[in-house]
Design a protein around this motif. Structure first.
Motif: not given
Length: 250
Positions: A158-168, A125-128, A138-149
């Protein structure tokens, strides 16, 4: 060298146990046993537990529970997975700098997506993220859309590795949309609880280590109560662990 005895397969006891050694032939036998379906999303969980149901040792991590028996199975299952899905808390607490797969099965030929290595997908939820993650993995970070930036900035990815997902649950659909169909969840208990409550766990694979820890350690699935029934599909026995594979009943 570790060896396992396969005593149950496809829901039936074998007339004679099948020995599976920690070698190329053993890896191929396990790959056949655990082969994921093709053409559709499959959701498998693999976790260490103790006899009394804890997922951590006395130090609060799963490290003390690991053993050669489950290392063999973990390595094979990662060689079959397009993606390893795990919560950020587990990534910070455990060693996910390099999610190793079985050396006899490298190259991607056994996973549906065909990639050479499994993607590590982290729910946060934080990107930490912890220091030391392999920058070449290869790494992807999935985080709620409201905290994407904010998550993108904190993670440094990189922006393409951080994707919006509200939960599991939403993360599964995001991963499947990228062609990552064979998904393996490795914790934590809250993530598995969310997936189980939504009816999205197809398989539960445990390494039940031959030890107890007592106390109030977390168990495999946490979250809202949900009564589900499972069928024992296969069972492996080793000197250090018992490794059952359970399939959810539809």
């Amino acid at each position: 060298m570790s060896s396992l005895q396969l005593v149950r397969r496809d829901g039936a006891l074998l007339p004679r146990p099948l020995r599976i050694d920690d070698d190329a032939a053993g890896a191929r036998a396990l790959a056949e046993l655990y082969a994921p379906p093709t053409g559709r999303t499959s959701m498998r969980a693999m976790m260490n537990t103790t006899i009394d149901g804890s997922v951590t040792g006395a130090d609060g991590t799963s490290g003390p529970l690991r053993n050669p028996d489950d290392s063999l199975v973990f390595g094979v299952l990662r060689a079959l997975a397009d993606v390893v899905l795990v919560g950020a808390g587990t990534v910070r607490a455990e060693d996910y700098t390099h999610p190793a797969e079985d050396a006899h099965l490298t190259g991607g030929g056994h996973r549906p997506g065909g990639a050479r290595t499994p993607v590590l997908a982290v729910l946060s939820t934080t990107g930490e993220l912890p220091d030391g993650l392999d920058e070449h993995w290869p790494l992807l970070l999935l985080t709620p859309p409201t905290g994407l930036d904010a998550a993108r900035e904190r993670s440094g990815l990189p922006a393409e590795q951080v994707l919006p997902a509200a939960g599991a649950v939403e993360a599964l659909d995001v991963l499947a949309g990228r062609g990552l169909l064979a998904i393996q969840a490795e914790g934590g208990p809250g993530t598995l609880g969310t997936l189980a409550a939504a009816g999205r766990l197809d398989e539960l694979c445990f390494s039940v280590t031959a030890r107890t820890v007592g106390g109030s350690s977390p168990h495999v699935i946490d979250g809202a109560p949900r009564d589900q029934r499972w069928t024992l599909d296969s069972l492996l026995l080793g000197e250090e662990a018992m490794i059952p594979r359970w399939r959810r009943r539809d």
